[in-house]
Design an enzyme around this catalytic site. Structure first.
Site, PDB file in Angstrom:
ATOM      1  N   PRO A 203      -7.462   4.389   3.308  1.00  0.00           N
ATOM      2  CA  PRO A 203      -7.339   4.398   4.777  1.00  0.00           C
ATOM      3  C   PRO A 203      -8.461   5.202   5.448  1.00  0.00           C
ATOM      4  CG  PRO A 203      -5.950   6.107   3.877  1.00  0.00           C
ATOM      5  CD  PRO A 203      -6.708   5.512   2.713  1.00  0.00           C
ATOM      6  N   TRP A 204      -8.406   5.253   6.770  1.00  0.00           N
ATOM      7  CA  TRP A 204      -9.451   5.902   7.555  1.00  0.00           C
ATOM      8  C   TRP A 204      -9.213   7.377   7.774  1.00  0.00           C
ATOM      9  CZ3 TRP A 204      -6.813   8.057  11.459  1.00  0.00           C
ATOM     10  CH2 TRP A 204      -5.604   7.443  11.825  1.00  0.00           C
ATOM     11  N   LYS A 228     -12.264  -0.467  -1.613  1.00  0.00           N
ATOM     12  CA  LYS A 228     -12.299  -1.054  -0.271  1.00  0.00           C
ATOM     13  C   LYS A 228     -11.886   0.024   0.725  1.00  0.00           C
ATOM     14  CE  LYS A 228      -9.909  -2.734   2.867  1.00  0.00           C
ATOM     15  NZ  LYS A 228     -10.719  -2.280   3.999  1.00  0.00           N
ATOM     16  N   PRO A 229     -12.898   0.661   1.354  1.00  0.00           N
ATOM     17  CA  PRO A 229     -12.559   1.665   2.364  1.00  0.00           C
ATOM     18  C   PRO A 229     -12.118   0.972   3.637  1.00  0.00           C
ATOM     19  CG  PRO A 229     -14.944   1.385   2.266  1.00  0.00           C
ATOM     20  CD  PRO A 229     -14.355   0.447   1.242  1.00  0.00           C
ATOM     21  N   THR A 283       2.971   1.616   5.007  1.00  0.00           N
ATOM     22  CA  THR A 283       4.039   1.066   4.166  1.00  0.00           C
ATOM     23  C   THR A 283       4.032  -0.462   4.238  1.00  0.00           C
ATOM     24  OG1 THR A 283       5.265   3.074   4.610  1.00  0.00           O
ATOM     25  CG2 THR A 283       6.526   1.255   3.698  1.00  0.00           C
ATOM     26  N   VAL A 285       1.510  -2.625   4.670  1.00  0.00           N
ATOM     27  CA  VAL A 285       0.470  -3.218   3.818  1.00  0.00           C
ATOM     28  C   VAL A 285       0.776  -2.938   2.342  1.00  0.00           C
ATOM     29  CG1 VAL A 285      -1.991  -3.184   3.231  1.00  0.00           C
ATOM     30  CG2 VAL A 285      -1.285  -3.168   5.633  1.00  0.00           C
ATOM     31  N   GLY A 286       1.287  -1.754   2.058  1.00  0.00           N
ATOM     32  CA  GLY A 286       1.645  -1.414   0.677  1.00  0.00           C
ATOM     33  C   GLY A 286       2.657  -2.402   0.097  1.00  0.00           C
ATOM     34  N   GLU A 303       0.465   5.088  -2.140  1.00  0.00           N
ATOM     35  CA  GLU A 303       0.681   6.307  -1.344  1.00  0.00           C
ATOM     36  C   GLU A 303       0.857   5.839   0.097  1.00  0.00           C
ATOM     37  OE1 GLU A 303       1.003   9.278  -2.454  1.00  0.00           O
ATOM     38  OE2 GLU A 303       0.089   9.232  -4.451  1.00  0.00           O
ATOM     39  N   CYS A 337      -0.439  11.503   6.581  1.00  0.00           N
ATOM     40  CA  CYS A 337       0.857  11.041   6.084  1.00  0.00           C
ATOM     41  C   CYS A 337       1.807  12.202   5.826  1.00  0.00           C
ATOM     42  CB  CYS A 337       0.644  10.257   4.807  1.00  0.00           C
ATOM     43  SG  CYS A 337      -0.335  11.177   3.626  1.00  0.00           S
ATOM     44  N   GLU A 434       6.814   7.229  11.753  1.00  0.00           N
ATOM     45  CA  GLU A 434       5.649   8.118  11.815  1.00  0.00           C
ATOM     46  C   GLU A 434       4.907   7.900  13.139  1.00  0.00           C
ATOM     47  OE1 GLU A 434       2.749   8.594   7.957  1.00  0.00           O
ATOM     48  OE2 GLU A 434       3.024   6.662   8.836  1.00  0.00           O
ATOM     49  N   SER A 494      -1.364  20.459  -0.171  1.00  0.00           N
ATOM     50  CA  SER A 494      -2.059  19.540  -1.073  1.00  0.00           C
ATOM     51  C   SER A 494      -3.144  20.274  -1.851  1.00  0.00           C
ATOM     52  CB  SER A 494      -2.716  18.408  -0.283  1.00  0.00           C
ATOM     53  OG  SER A 494      -1.752  17.743   0.466  1.00  0.00           O
TER      54      SER A 494
HETATM   55  P1  NAP Z   1      -3.427   0.442   6.744  1.00  0.00           P
HETATM   56  O1  NAP Z   1      -3.562  -0.331   7.974  1.00  0.00           O
HETATM   57  O2  NAP Z   1      -2.361   0.099   5.788  1.00  0.00           O
HETATM   58  O3  NAP Z   1      -4.851   0.382   6.034  1.00  0.00           O
HETATM   59  C1  NAP Z   1      -5.106   1.017   4.795  1.00  0.00           C
HETATM   60  C2  NAP Z   1      -6.156   0.219   4.062  1.00  0.00           C
HETATM   61  O4  NAP Z   1      -5.615  -1.065   3.743  1.00  0.00           O
HETATM   62  C3  NAP Z   1      -7.414  -0.022   4.883  1.00  0.00           C
HETATM   63  O5  NAP Z   1      -8.528  -0.031   4.025  1.00  0.00           O
HETATM   64  C4  NAP Z   1      -7.168  -1.417   5.436  1.00  0.00           C
HETATM   65  O6  NAP Z   1      -8.340  -2.109   5.749  1.00  0.00           O
HETATM   66  C5  NAP Z   1      -6.492  -2.060   4.231  1.00  0.00           C
HETATM   67  N1  NAP Z   1      -5.730  -3.263   4.512  1.00  0.00           N
HETATM   68  C6  NAP Z   1      -5.120  -3.630   5.646  1.00  0.00           C
HETATM   69  N2  NAP Z   1      -4.511  -4.834   5.478  1.00  0.00           N
HETATM   70  C7  NAP Z   1      -4.765  -5.227   4.210  1.00  0.00           C
HETATM   71  C8  NAP Z   1      -4.430  -6.359   3.428  1.00  0.00           C
HETATM   72  N3  NAP Z   1      -3.690  -7.361   3.918  1.00  0.00           N
HETATM   73  N4  NAP Z   1      -4.876  -6.416   2.156  1.00  0.00           N
HETATM   74  C9  NAP Z   1      -5.608  -5.428   1.642  1.00  0.00           C
HETATM   75  N5  NAP Z   1      -5.959  -4.323   2.318  1.00  0.00           N
HETATM   76  C10 NAP Z   1      -5.536  -4.213   3.586  1.00  0.00           C
HETATM   77  O7  NAP Z   1      -3.237   1.996   7.039  1.00  0.00           O
HETATM   78  P2  NAP Z   1      -4.137   2.907   7.961  1.00  0.00           P
HETATM   79  O8  NAP Z   1      -3.727   2.671   9.375  1.00  0.00           O
HETATM   80  O9  NAP Z   1      -5.578   2.776   7.623  1.00  0.00           O
HETATM   81  O10 NAP Z   1      -3.694   4.366   7.492  1.00  0.00           O
HETATM   82  C11 NAP Z   1      -2.617   5.017   8.028  1.00  0.00           C
HETATM   83  C12 NAP Z   1      -1.432   4.938   7.092  1.00  0.00           C
HETATM   84  O11 NAP Z   1      -1.789   5.447   5.818  1.00  0.00           O
HETATM   85  C13 NAP Z   1      -0.308   5.794   7.570  1.00  0.00           C
HETATM   86  O12 NAP Z   1       0.913   5.110   7.459  1.00  0.00           O
HETATM   87  C14 NAP Z   1      -0.331   6.984   6.608  1.00  0.00           C
HETATM   88  O13 NAP Z   1       0.893   7.614   6.457  1.00  0.00           O
HETATM   89  C15 NAP Z   1      -0.805   6.345   5.368  1.00  0.00           C
HETATM   90  N6  NAP Z   1      -1.397   7.349   4.485  1.00  0.00           N
HETATM   91  C16 NAP Z   1      -0.702   7.701   3.369  1.00  0.00           C
HETATM   92  C17 NAP Z   1      -1.199   8.675   2.546  1.00  0.00           C
HETATM   93  C18 NAP Z   1      -0.452   9.067   1.316  1.00  0.00           C
HETATM   94  O14 NAP Z   1      -1.046   9.692   0.451  1.00  0.00           O
HETATM   95  N7  NAP Z   1       0.811   8.719   1.180  1.00  0.00           N
HETATM   96  C19 NAP Z   1      -2.427   9.290   2.811  1.00  0.00           C
HETATM   97  C20 NAP Z   1      -3.122   8.903   3.967  1.00  0.00           C
HETATM   98  C21 NAP Z   1      -2.578   7.912   4.800  1.00  0.00           C
HETATM   99  P3  NAP Z   1      -8.994  -2.071   7.211  1.00  0.00           P
HETATM  100  O15 NAP Z   1      -8.838  -0.673   7.737  1.00  0.00           O
HETATM  101  O16 NAP Z   1     -10.406  -2.432   6.952  1.00  0.00           O
HETATM  102  O17 NAP Z   1      -8.246  -3.061   8.034  1.00  0.00           O
END
Ligand code: NAP
Length: 532
Positions: A203-204, A228-229, A283, A285-286, A303, A337, A434, A494
């Site tokens: 993620p970013w 893939k960042p 969650t 996308v996960g 995560e 997170c 969140e 952490s």
């Molecule tokens: P996100 O939208 O799920 O994006 C995370 C990554 O997944 C990005 O690289 C995104 O690409 C990619 N992605 C999006 N859709 C995808 C798909 N269909 N297939 C494959 N990859 C895909 O999350 P975010 O908004 O960047 O990050 C915020 C979330 O991350 C929050 O919910 C936070 O809690 C969670 N987080 C969790 C932890 C932990 O350790 N548990 C740590 C940090 C963040 P693009 O950005 O290029 O679209």
């Protein structure tokens, strides 16, 4: 070992840099917010110019050790969230580039996995040294593309590097096992081997640390990776990839593709060569990735999002609770997170805590991450601000009261006022999901049992915090909380040496520590028969 210039990477940004941003004529008072944002952008621009001329700003993907454009030439803008200006345009890749990156990673796996642990360890150590040698520049790059204050960004570089150092050491400790045989002529062994090619999607919000926390243990085990960042923050990832090559990590062992997330994700999921998906992000996308990994039965670690309770008991040391809660709530503008999402305060200390907390929050300096004394930068984009606003609106419409903050900051852009809100109830969105922003919702509770019930009343289970002076209570409540991480009298917990990960819908698997190695290893049982 020096950086090489990227040539065209700076095109769009250079244009805006050359245009006169500040008028020599005095501006009317009503534009004062614009002036200050322009002054900030000038700072950011000179930093970007320096980084670019030093070759730190890469704009292409990295496949098989080569900097590569998207095959159809498409690019996407990377912008500075503090100013909205374009830093550079990076390659917008998809399935074809990802398949080539997978093939490169597969080729590299053959030799990298055969290297001795000591050889892999040396490369990782060198990578760590290079990241640390360039921590100022990497921190600046991160502030530019992500917005977090420079001090915090440099802190993330050190934190991110710590995983590389730790796993450089851990590479030499991948032990197998000998099992006492059940028959006299047999010898039974357990061998640990690298899983193979790993797809790492990040993620970013932590542009470096979420990468090193995955890539360092993967490389230490002998795996190779396709990273893939996030398209919002690819520049730190690309700079880290450049340093990996300079460290002697062979071409193809580390690949970076960015652009069309779902196409890249689908290619990683579909490939039988990719044996493991490691993901940090939302969650939603996960869950998609977990379902997609089923068709080729890959190992998956996730995560995901949290909904961290931060419980302040009547017997807490107020200063410790204030310091810890501020740190866990407002770090990275509330965009982590493990940020406290719900602050549960016992009724006896509620008013005192709410006052002291609001006073502390009101003195937080908001601004461009390059500004002196700034502790809170912008949110990542407008969508993030809309989410914060809609959660706040929902809470206010259901009876919550804003103590301080509560609206966009006068700086404009995506800056938001650090906010404290009281009378929050469990049915409000702020309690259920969140918020991922600088909103601190206070909820009141009476008893320890009630606090535990409220804290566990969520599908998430990543981090939880408790503040109390009672040793018995700290143990009792820590055991009762359905969370993967618990901080007692501490808001920042952490570290590379401890396992990080969630329960329930916050994820699967652990990162960091010795446990983080298991995610990249297969266990093979070998039975030698007819040994007598
Ligand atoms: P996100 O939208 O799920 O994006 C995370 C990554 O997944 C990005 O690289 C995104 O690409 C990619 N992605 C999006 N859709 C995808 C798909 N269909 N297939 C494959 N990859 C895909 O999350 P975010 O908004 O960047 O990050 C915020 C979330 O991350 C929050 O919910 C936070 O809690 C969670 N987080 C969790 C932890 C932990 O350790 N548990 C740590 C940090 C963040 P693009 O950005 O290029 O679209």
């Amino acid at each position: 070992m020096g950086w090489t210039r990227t040539g065209m990477a700076f095109h769009r940004y250079s244009l805006s840099f050359l245009s006169p941003r500040l008028s020599a004529h005095p501006l009317p008072r009503s534009l004062s917010a614009t002036i200050s944002s322009h002054q900030m952008s000038t700072d950011a621009q000179s930093v970007a110019a320096r980084l670019n001329s030093a070759g730190f700003i890469r704009s292409q993907g990295f496949i098989g050790g080569k900097w590569t454009d998207a095959y159809d030439g498409k690019t996407i803008e990377v912008t500075n969230p503090a100013t909205g200006e374009v830093i550079t345009n990076v390659s917008c890749m998809g399935g074809r580039e990802t398949n080539d990156a997978i093939a490169s990673a597969q080729d590299a796996f053959v030799s990298w996995s055969k290297q001795t642990a000591a050889e892999r360890s040396k490369c990782l150590r060198k990578w760590y040294d290079l990241i640390m040698a360039h921590k100022e520049e990497l921190g600046q790059l991160m502030t530019l593309e992500q917005g977090k204050p420079l001090k915090e960004a440099i802190g993330e570089v050190s934190y991110g590097a710590s995983f590389v150092e730790f796993y450089a050491e851990e590479a030499k400790r991948i032990y197998g096992d000998i099992i006492p045989a059940t028959l006299p002529d047999r010898r039974l062994f357990v061998l640990k081997q690298p899983v193979g090619v790993v797809g790492a999607i990040t993620p970013w919000n932590f542009p470096l640390a979420m990468i090193t926390r995955k890539v360092a243990p993967a490389l230490a085990c002998g795996c190779t990776v396709v990273i893939k960042p996030s398209e919002l923050t690819p520049l730190t990832a690309l700079a880290a990839a450049e340093l990996s090559i300079q460290a002697g990590i062979p071409p193809g062992a580390v690949n970076v593709v960015m652009g069309n997330a779902s196409d890249i994700g689908e290619a990683l999921l579909a490939s039988p060569q990719v044996r493991k998906i490691t993901f940090t992000g939302s969650t939603a996308v996960g869950k998609k990735l977990m379902a997609g990994a089923a068709s080729t039965v890959k190992k998956v670690s996730l995560e995901l999002g949290g909904n961290a309770p931060c419980i302040i008991f009547d017997d807490a040391d107020l200063d410790v609770a204030l310091k810890g809660t501020l740190a866990t709530k407002f770090r990275n503008s509330g965009q982590t997170c493990v940020c406290a999402n719900r602050i549960l305060v016992q009724e006896g200390i509620y008013d005192k805590f709410a006052n002291a907390f609001s006073n502390a929050v009101s003195s937080m300096k908001v601004g461009d991450g390059f500004g002196e004394g700034v502790v809170q930068g912008p949110l990542i984009n407008d969508a993030a601000v809309h989410k914060v606003e809609s959660f706040l609106q929902d809470a206010i419409s259901k009876g919550a009261k804003v103590l301080i903050g509560g609206k966009r900051h006068s700086l404009g852009m995506t800056f938001f006022e650090p906010t404290v809100i009281t009378d929050v109830k469990s049915e409000m969105l702020l309690s259920r999901e969140e918020v991922f922003g600088p909103i601190a919702p206070l909820l009141k509770f009476k008893t320890e049992e009630e606090a535990i019930r409220m804290a566990n009343d969520t599908n998430a289970g990543l981090a939880a915090y408790i503040f109390t002076s009672s040793i018995k209570r700290s143990w009792r409540v820590s055991e009762a909380l359905e969370y993967g991480l618990v901080g007692v009298n501490e808001g920042l917990i952490s570290t590379e040496v401890a396992p990080f990960g969630g329960v329930k819908q916050s994820g699967l698997g652990r990162e960091g520590s010795k446990y983080g190695m298991d995610e990249y290893l297969e266990i093979k049982y070998i039975c030698l028969g007819n040994m007598s």
